[in-house]
Design a protein around this motif. Sequence first.
Motif, PDB file in Angstrom:
ATOM      1  N   LEU A  48      31.234  33.361  38.548  1.00  0.00           N
ATOM      2  CA  LEU A  48      31.698  33.938  39.808  1.00  0.00           C
ATOM      3  C   LEU A  48      32.225  35.350  39.589  1.00  0.00           C
ATOM      4  CD1 LEU A  48      32.374  33.650  42.825  1.00  0.00           C
ATOM      5  CD2 LEU A  48      34.585  32.664  42.136  1.00  0.00           C
ATOM      6  N   MET A  49      31.693  36.295  40.363  1.00  0.00           N
ATOM      7  CA  MET A  49      32.110  37.689  40.303  1.00  0.00           C
ATOM      8  C   MET A  49      32.648  38.078  41.679  1.00  0.00           C
ATOM      9  SD  MET A  49      29.833  41.044  39.203  1.00  0.00           S
ATOM     10  CE  MET A  49      28.914  40.065  38.020  1.00  0.00           C
ATOM     11  N   LEU A  50      33.945  38.329  41.771  1.00  0.00           N
ATOM     12  CA  LEU A  50      34.559  38.724  43.028  1.00  0.00           C
ATOM     13  C   LEU A  50      34.900  40.209  42.991  1.00  0.00           C
ATOM     14  CD1 LEU A  50      36.955  35.687  43.679  1.00  0.00           C
ATOM     15  CD2 LEU A  50      34.676  36.110  44.653  1.00  0.00           C
ATOM     16  N   GLY A  51      34.887  40.835  44.156  1.00  0.00           N
ATOM     17  CA  GLY A  51      35.048  42.284  44.243  1.00  0.00           C
ATOM     18  C   GLY A  51      36.488  42.726  44.406  1.00  0.00           C
ATOM     19  N   ALA A  52      36.800  43.875  43.806  1.00  0.00           N
ATOM     20  CA  ALA A  52      38.132  44.452  43.891  1.00  0.00           C
ATOM     21  C   ALA A  52      38.048  45.939  43.573  1.00  0.00           C
ATOM     22  CB  ALA A  52      39.076  43.757  42.910  1.00  0.00           C
ATOM     23  N   MET A  53      39.144  46.644  43.851  1.00  0.00           N
ATOM     24  CA  MET A  53      39.203  48.062  43.500  1.00  0.00           C
ATOM     25  C   MET A  53      40.530  48.412  42.845  1.00  0.00           C
ATOM     26  SD  MET A  53      38.762  51.442  45.931  1.00  0.00           S
ATOM     27  CE  MET A  53      37.129  51.001  46.487  1.00  0.00           C
ATOM     28  N   THR A  54      41.614  47.852  43.347  1.00  0.00           N
ATOM     29  CA  THR A  54      42.946  48.183  42.841  1.00  0.00           C
ATOM     30  C   THR A  54      43.454  47.093  41.899  1.00  0.00           C
ATOM     31  OG1 THR A  54      44.099  47.011  44.611  1.00  0.00           O
ATOM     32  CG2 THR A  54      43.429  49.286  45.061  1.00  0.00           C
ATOM     33  N   PRO A  55      44.497  47.392  41.101  1.00  0.00           N
ATOM     34  CA  PRO A  55      45.077  46.360  40.249  1.00  0.00           C
ATOM     35  C   PRO A  55      45.529  45.128  41.018  1.00  0.00           C
ATOM     36  CG  PRO A  55      45.820  48.513  39.521  1.00  0.00           C
ATOM     37  CD  PRO A  55      45.065  48.738  40.802  1.00  0.00           C
ATOM     38  N   SER A  56      46.114  45.313  42.199  1.00  0.00           N
ATOM     39  CA  SER A  56      46.548  44.153  42.996  1.00  0.00           C
ATOM     40  C   SER A  56      45.354  43.291  43.408  1.00  0.00           C
ATOM     41  CB  SER A  56      47.312  44.620  44.234  1.00  0.00           C
ATOM     42  OG  SER A  56      48.525  45.239  43.875  1.00  0.00           O
ATOM     43  N   GLU A  57      44.266  43.952  43.790  1.00  0.00           N
ATOM     44  CA  GLU A  57      43.072  43.208  44.182  1.00  0.00           C
ATOM     45  C   GLU A  57      42.454  42.497  42.987  1.00  0.00           C
ATOM     46  OE1 GLU A  57      40.806  46.301  45.956  1.00  0.00           O
ATOM     47  OE2 GLU A  57      41.840  46.187  47.892  1.00  0.00           O
ATOM     48  N   ILE A  58      42.508  43.120  41.816  1.00  0.00           N
ATOM     49  CA  ILE A  58      41.972  42.479  40.609  1.00  0.00           C
ATOM     50  C   ILE A  58      42.772  41.224  40.288  1.00  0.00           C
ATOM     51  CG2 ILE A  58      41.686  42.742  38.108  1.00  0.00           C
ATOM     52  CD1 ILE A  58      41.120  45.762  38.745  1.00  0.00           C
ATOM     53  N   GLY A 112      39.909  32.695  41.035  1.00  0.00           N
ATOM     54  CA  GLY A 112      38.941  31.993  40.205  1.00  0.00           C
ATOM     55  C   GLY A 112      37.786  32.827  39.706  1.00  0.00           C
ATOM     56  N   ALA A 113      37.879  34.143  39.802  1.00  0.00           N
ATOM     57  CA  ALA A 113      36.777  34.991  39.339  1.00  0.00           C
ATOM     58  C   ALA A 113      36.641  34.940  37.828  1.00  0.00           C
ATOM     59  CB  ALA A 113      36.996  36.439  39.790  1.00  0.00           C
ATOM     60  N   ASP A 114      35.391  34.830  37.359  1.00  0.00           N
ATOM     61  CA  ASP A 114      35.100  34.931  35.925  1.00  0.00           C
ATOM     62  C   ASP A 114      34.918  36.382  35.517  1.00  0.00           C
ATOM     63  OD1 ASP A 114      34.779  32.009  35.347  1.00  0.00           O
ATOM     64  OD2 ASP A 114      33.156  32.220  36.804  1.00  0.00           O
ATOM     65  N   MET A 115      34.395  37.174  36.446  1.00  0.00           N
ATOM     66  CA  MET A 115      34.225  38.617  36.264  1.00  0.00           C
ATOM     67  C   MET A 115      34.727  39.296  37.535  1.00  0.00           C
ATOM     68  SD  MET A 115      30.394  38.889  34.568  1.00  0.00           S
ATOM     69  CE  MET A 115      30.578  40.648  34.219  1.00  0.00           C
ATOM     70  N   VAL A 116      35.000  40.591  37.439  1.00  0.00           N
ATOM     71  CA  VAL A 116      35.450  41.333  38.613  1.00  0.00           C
ATOM     72  C   VAL A 116      34.485  42.482  38.868  1.00  0.00           C
ATOM     73  CG1 VAL A 116      37.286  42.714  39.646  1.00  0.00           C
ATOM     74  CG2 VAL A 116      37.867  40.723  38.241  1.00  0.00           C
ATOM     75  N   LYS A 117      33.957  42.496  40.079  1.00  0.00           N
ATOM     76  CA  LYS A 117      33.060  43.571  40.520  1.00  0.00           C
ATOM     77  C   LYS A 117      33.925  44.699  41.075  1.00  0.00           C
ATOM     78  CE  LYS A 117      29.743  44.260  44.358  1.00  0.00           C
ATOM     79  NZ  LYS A 117      28.345  44.303  43.904  1.00  0.00           N
ATOM     80  N   ILE A 118      33.816  45.885  40.509  1.00  0.00           N
ATOM     81  CA  ILE A 118      34.549  47.036  41.031  1.00  0.00           C
ATOM     82  C   ILE A 118      33.622  47.763  41.995  1.00  0.00           C
ATOM     83  CG2 ILE A 118      35.734  49.172  40.488  1.00  0.00           C
ATOM     84  CD1 ILE A 118      37.163  46.644  39.505  1.00  0.00           C
ATOM     85  N   PHE A 119      33.970  47.685  43.286  1.00  0.00           N
ATOM     86  CA  PHE A 119      33.099  48.243  44.322  1.00  0.00           C
ATOM     87  C   PHE A 119      33.950  48.852  45.430  1.00  0.00           C
ATOM     88  CE2 PHE A 119      31.007  47.805  48.426  1.00  0.00           C
ATOM     89  CZ  PHE A 119      29.815  48.444  48.185  1.00  0.00           C
ATOM     90  N   ALA A 172      35.600  55.168  44.029  1.00  0.00           N
ATOM     91  CA  ALA A 172      36.913  54.733  43.540  1.00  0.00           C
ATOM     92  C   ALA A 172      37.404  55.588  42.383  1.00  0.00           C
ATOM     93  CB  ALA A 172      36.844  53.269  43.104  1.00  0.00           C
ATOM     94  N   GLY A 173      36.508  56.382  41.798  1.00  0.00           N
ATOM     95  CA  GLY A 173      36.934  57.214  40.678  1.00  0.00           C
ATOM     96  C   GLY A 173      35.993  57.178  39.493  1.00  0.00           C
ATOM     97  N   GLY A 174      34.904  56.403  39.616  1.00  0.00           N
ATOM     98  CA  GLY A 174      33.882  56.404  38.577  1.00  0.00           C
ATOM     99  C   GLY A 174      34.363  55.822  37.258  1.00  0.00           C
TER     100      GLY A 174
END
Length: 208
Positions: free
Chosen positions: A106-116, A123-130, A135-137
């Motif tokens: 499971l890969m869930l999306g986030a951008m900020t530390p709080s969202e991560i 339950g995310a196994d990986m985090v999609k930065i989108f 967001a800053g590359g």
Amino acid sequence: MHPLIPRLRAARIIPVVRTSTAARAATAVAWLQEAGFRVFEITMTVPEAPALIRALSADPDLLVGAGTVPDARTAEACIEAGARFLVAPWVDPALAPVAQDGGACLMLGAMTPSEIRAALAAGADMVKIFPAGSAGGPQHIRALRAVFPDVAFCPTGGVDARNAPDYLAAGAACVGMGGRLVDEALIAAGDRAAVRRAAEDALGIMRA
């Protein structure tokens, strides 16, 4: 760690297939597979996406996942069709039980530390930065890795063959590449050679 994460790391690039028809999506996968890709994310914005996932999953050489998964019911349909990983560009805790029951990554999306943190708690196994580009590359990924050194990040959005190595050097586990690799205009025009060139260029840069 989910057992699929090493394979996704080894792939480095996950083509994100988002087209207006299932036929064009299938063509994109076929042409990219010819170039050497073996991992594909089929987004739920593609018409009849679960059926396409089922057809592609019949090939044992391919690792096929579902992208932009909107809810648990769709996630169940995708796993039943053969999806091995699920991706959402947001945090949805309802996807975790489905992924776990089906053995999917499971890969869930986030951008900020709080969202991560929220994605990991969900339950995310990986985090999609989108979207990674706005967001800053790569620098954003490097900063996040300093705080979350054990998290597998997959930046997507604005990633192309030229900056993908920078994302990996910054600590990304892999990258998602959409329109820069799966160009629907080229697919619609039947320009197989141009799609193959873009794919081979991307793979060549990764290997270099």
